[in-house]
Design a protein around this motif. Structure first.
Motif, PDB file in Angstrom:
ATOM      1  N   ASN A 197       0.819  -1.222   0.000  1.00 34.56           N
ATOM      2  CA  ASN A 197       0.000   0.000   0.000  1.00 34.56           C
ATOM      3  C   ASN A 197       0.848   1.265   0.000  1.00 34.56           C
ATOM      4  O   ASN A 197       0.577   2.225  -0.747  1.00 34.56           O
ATOM      5  N   PHE A 198       1.883   1.296   0.825  1.00 31.70           N
ATOM      6  CA  PHE A 198       2.645   2.533   0.975  1.00 31.70           C
ATOM      7  C   PHE A 198       3.700   2.732  -0.111  1.00 31.70           C
ATOM      8  O   PHE A 198       4.070   3.871  -0.410  1.00 31.70           O
ATOM      9  N   THR A 199       4.193   1.648  -0.705  1.00 32.35           N
ATOM     10  CA  THR A 199       5.144   1.817  -1.817  1.00 32.35           C
ATOM     11  C   THR A 199       4.451   2.225  -3.105  1.00 32.35           C
ATOM     12  O   THR A 199       5.077   2.796  -4.005  1.00 32.35           O
ATOM     13  N   SER A 200       3.149   1.940  -3.212  1.00 31.39           N
ATOM     14  CA  SER A 200       2.386   2.336  -4.410  1.00 31.39           C
ATOM     15  C   SER A 200       1.337   3.391  -4.047  1.00 31.39           C
ATOM     16  O   SER A 200       0.228   3.388  -4.577  1.00 31.39           O
ATOM     17  N   SER A 201       1.688   4.280  -3.109  1.00 34.19           N
ATOM     18  CA  SER A 201       0.734   5.287  -2.607  1.00 34.19           C
ATOM     19  C   SER A 201       0.212   6.200  -3.708  1.00 34.19           C
ATOM     20  O   SER A 201      -0.950   6.617  -3.695  1.00 34.19           O
ATOM     21  N   PHE A 202       1.096   6.504  -4.683  1.00 35.08           N
ATOM     22  CA  PHE A 202       0.713   7.431  -5.746  1.00 35.08           C
ATOM     23  C   PHE A 202       0.873   6.749  -7.105  1.00 35.08           C
ATOM     24  O   PHE A 202       1.578   7.250  -7.983  1.00 35.08           O
ATOM     25  N   ASN A 203       0.213   5.601  -7.248  1.00 35.59           N
ATOM     26  CA  ASN A 203       0.334   4.898  -8.526  1.00 35.59           C
ATOM     27  C   ASN A 203      -0.349   5.693  -9.635  1.00 35.59           C
ATOM     28  O   ASN A 203      -1.335   6.395  -9.414  1.00 35.59           O
ATOM     29  N   SER A 204       0.186   5.580 -10.818  1.00 33.61           N
ATOM     30  CA  SER A 204      -0.267   6.394 -11.958  1.00 33.61           C
ATOM     31  C   SER A 204      -1.715   6.118 -12.329  1.00 33.61           C
ATOM     32  O   SER A 204      -2.445   7.015 -12.760  1.00 33.61           O
ATOM     33  N   GLN A 205      -2.169   4.892 -12.150  1.00 34.85           N
ATOM     34  CA  GLN A 205      -3.551   4.546 -12.517  1.00 34.85           C
ATOM     35  C   GLN A 205      -4.549   5.340 -11.661  1.00 34.85           C
ATOM     36  O   GLN A 205      -5.542   5.871 -12.161  1.00 34.85           O
ATOM     37  N   ALA A 206      -4.272   5.445 -10.353  1.00 31.23           N
ATOM     38  CA  ALA A 206      -5.165   6.197  -9.469  1.00 31.23           C
ATOM     39  C   ALA A 206      -5.103   7.686  -9.775  1.00 31.23           C
ATOM     40  O   ALA A 206      -6.127   8.381  -9.791  1.00 31.23           O
ATOM     41  N   LEU A 207      -3.909   8.199 -10.030  1.00 28.49           N
ATOM     42  CA  LEU A 207      -3.752   9.623 -10.299  1.00 28.49           C
ATOM     43  C   LEU A 207      -4.431  10.040 -11.598  1.00 28.49           C
ATOM     44  O   LEU A 207      -4.981  11.136 -11.703  1.00 28.49           O
ATOM     45  N   ASN A 208      -4.423   9.145 -12.594  1.00 27.50           N
ATOM     46  CA  ASN A 208      -5.046   9.469 -13.879  1.00 27.50           C
ATOM     47  C   ASN A 208      -6.563   9.595 -13.759  1.00 27.50           C
ATOM     48  O   ASN A 208      -7.194  10.344 -14.501  1.00 27.50           O
TER      49      ASN A 208
END
Length: 480
Positions: A197-208
Motif C-alpha cells: 500500500n505505501f510503496t504504491s501510494s501514488f500509482n499512476s492509474q489512481a492519479l489518472n
C-alpha cells in the motif's frame, strides 16, 4: 429590527463557568470524534480513486481547513463573549432573520443527533440478537432511551455532564489506541500489505482517474468527520477565561484529532489491502477481524463510545443554541430560561430532545444529513465572512486574538465552492427542499418575531410550564 442593545447589567442569575482548558479539550474532541472515522474512510478512499497517498493527504488537508476555521472562530469568540457560536455571530454581522435560520434548523431537523444515537443503538443492540438483525423498534427505543438519559444528566448538572464527557473521551482515546497498536502488531507479523500500500501510494492509474469533482466529494466526507471544531463557541459564557481557554483548547484539539485521524488511517492501510478497503463500507470491521481476531468486539464498543460521547458533547454545546435564541426573542420565552437551582437551560434541552425523538421515530432522515450539510457549509462560510464584516462594522471591539485576514477570505471562497459545486454537478431535489425549508423559516421569523404575532394561550402556557419546570429568565449582557 433594531440591533441589540445592552441588557441585564447584573449577572446574578446566569449560567456558571464550569469549563476549563482540560475539560474544554475533552468536550471539543468528544464532539468531533464520533462515528466519522469508522464510516468516512471508505467514502474518502473511493473519492480519491483508491489512492492511498491522496487519501492521507485529503485527511491532512481536512485538518488544515478545520484548523483555519478554528482560528476564525477564536477571533469571533474572544471578541463577542456570548454563547451560541454561528447564531450569535450572524446576529451582529447580518440581519437577525438570517441568524434565526440556525436555531430553526437545529430545533426542527436535528438529523445529526438522530444519526448519532441510532448508530449507537444499532451497535449496542447487536449482541442481544445473535444471528439476526435487531428489530428496528428495539433500535429506536434504545436510541430514545440514550437521548433521554444524556439529556437528563445535562439538565441536572453541567459538572456531571462534563465528567461524563471526559469519561467518554478518555475511553474512546484508549480504544482508538488499541486499534492502532493492533495495526502495529499485525505489521510486525506480516508487513506485506503495508509494504504494498505505501510503496504504491501514488500509482499512476489512481492519479489518472483523479479529478476536482472527486476531491469535493472526498472533502465532504472528511469535513463531516472534523465537524465540531467550534463547539466551545456554543458555550462561551460557561468557559473559564474564554479569551485564553477557547483558542488554546480549540487549537490543541484540532491538532490532536488530525494526528489521531492520520494514524488510524495508516493503521487501516497497514492491515487492509486496496480491494478490502474498497469493498467495505465500514472499514473498521474487516480491520478488527483481520488484526484483532477474538478482540474484534473492541471496534463496536469504540463506535458506541464515540457516538454516545459525541452526542453528549453536542447536547452540552449546540444544545445552547435554542436557549440563546430564546433570550433574544427568536423562540418562545420559556426556552431562554434557566433552572433556578441547577442553572442549566433545561427547557431548551427538553425542546431539543423532543425534536430528536420525533426524528428517530420517523427514521427517514439519512438523506437529510447530506442535504443540510450543504446548508451548514453556507453558514460556515457566512461565519468566516463575518470576521471581516465585524472588523468593518465594529472596529473598536476588543479583539484579544486576531486571525490573519487572508484566512477568512480563503475560507469564505472555499465554502462558496462547496456550496455551489454540488448544485451544478448534482442538482438533487433535496437541495431545493433545504432551500424551501429555510424559506419557511423566514416566513416564521417575519410572522412571529418581526410582526410579533402571538399564539393565543402562549403566555398562560409559559407561566404554567415555568412553574412546573422550575425555570426563570436569565440575566445576560449583549454588545452595543
Amino acid at each position: 429590527m433594531d440591533r441589540p442593545a445592552v441588557e441585564g447589567r447584573g449577572k446574578r442569575f446566569t449560567t456558571k463557568r464550569s469549563i476549563g482548558l482540560y475539560s474544554g479539550v475533552f468536550v471539543t474532541a468528544g464532539v468531533i470524534i464520533g462515528s466519522g472515522i469508522f464510516i468516512s474512510p471508505h467514502g474518502v478512499f473511493a473519492a480519491a480513486n483508491h489512492s492511498v497517498g491522496i487519501t492521507l493527504i485529503i485527511w491532512v488537508l481536512g485538518g488544515v481547513v478545520a484548523m483555519l476555521s478554528t482560528l476564525c472562530y477564536c477571533e469571533l469568540a474572544t471578541s463577542i463573549p456570548e454563547s451560541g457560536s454561528d447564531y450569535t455571530y450572524l446576529t451582529y454581522a447580518y440581519h437577525l432573520a438570517l441568524a434565526f435560520l440556525i436555531p430553526w434548523m437545529y430545533t426542527c431537523v436535528p438529523s445529526s443527533d438522530a444519526a448519532l444515537v441510532l448508530t449507537f443503538a444499532r451497535y449496542a443492540t447487536e449482541p442481544f440478537f445473535v444471528g439476526s438483525k435487531p428489530p428496528e423498534e428495539s433500535v429506536k427505543l434504545f436510541a430514545i432511551c440514550l437521548m433521554l438519559l444524556i439529556t437528563a444528566v445535562n439538565i441536572l448538572s453541567v459538572k456531571c455532564a462534563l465528567r461524563m464527557q471526559v469519561a467518554f473521551a478518555t475511553s474512546k482515546f484508549l480504544a482508538i489506541g488499541v486499534v492502532v497498536v493492533s495495526g502495529i502488531i499485525y505489521v510486525i507479523r506480516d508487513s506485506s500489505v503495508a509494504h504494498q500500500n505505501f510503496t504504491s501510494s501514488f500509482n499512476s492509474q489512481a492519479l489518472n482517474g483523479f479529478s476536482v469533482l472527486s476531491l469535493t466529494g472526498a472533502f465532504y466526507q472528511v469535513m463531516w468527520s472534523y465537524d465540531g471544531w467550534n463547539s466551545l463557541c456554543h458555550v462561551t459564557e460557561e468557559v473559564k477565561n474564554p479569551g485564553k481557554t477557547i483558542p488554546k483548547a480549540s487549537i490543541l484539539t484540532i491538532a490532536f484529532v488530525m494526528f489521531a485521524y492520520l494514524v488510524i488511517n495508516c493503521a487501516y492501510f497497514s492491515v487492509l489491502s486496496v480491494d478490502e478497503m474498497a469493498s467495505s463500507n465500514i472499514v473498521a470491521l474487516p480491520f478488527a477481524l483481520k488484526a484483532m481476531g477474538g478482540a474484534s468486539w473492541i471496534v463496536p464498543l469504540t463506535v458506541c463510545l464515540c457516538t454516545a460521547g459525541s452526542y453528549n458533547g453536542g447536547v452540552l454545546t449546540t444544545g445552547r443554541v435554542s436557549y440563546v435564541a430564546a433570550r433574544r426573542g427568536h423562540l418562545p420565552q420559556l426556552f431562554g430560561m434557566l433552572h433556578i437551582y441547577k442553572h442549566t437551560p433545561s427547557a431548551a434541552l427538553i425542546l431539543n430532545a423532543i425534536g430528536g425523538i420525533v426524528l428517530v421515530g420517523i427514521g427517514q432522515f439519512g438523506s437529510l444529513i447530506d442535504t443540510f450539510g450543504f446548508v451548514n457549509w453556507t453558514f460556515k462560510g457566512l461565519s468566516a465572512l463575518s470576521v471581516l464584516i465585524l472588523r468593518h462594522r465594529m472596529p473598536d471591539l476588543n479583539r484579544p486574538y486576531k486571525v490573519p485576514t487572508v484566512i477568512p477570505i480563503f475560507l469564505t471562497l472555499l465554502s462558496t465552492f462547496f456550496v455551489i459545486l454540488p448544485l451544478i454537478n448534482n442538482p438533487h431535489f433535496l437541495y431545493f427542499y433545504a432551500i424551501a425549508f429555510c424559506a419557511l423559516g423566514l416566513v416564521v421569523y417575519f410572522t412571529f418575531v418581526h410582526k410579533r404575532i402571538r399564539v393565543p394561550g402562549l403566555e398562560n402556557a409559559t407561566t404554567f410550564l415555568q412553574q412546573f419546570l422550575l425555570v426563570a429568565p436569565s440575566e445576560w449582557r449583549r454588545l452595543k
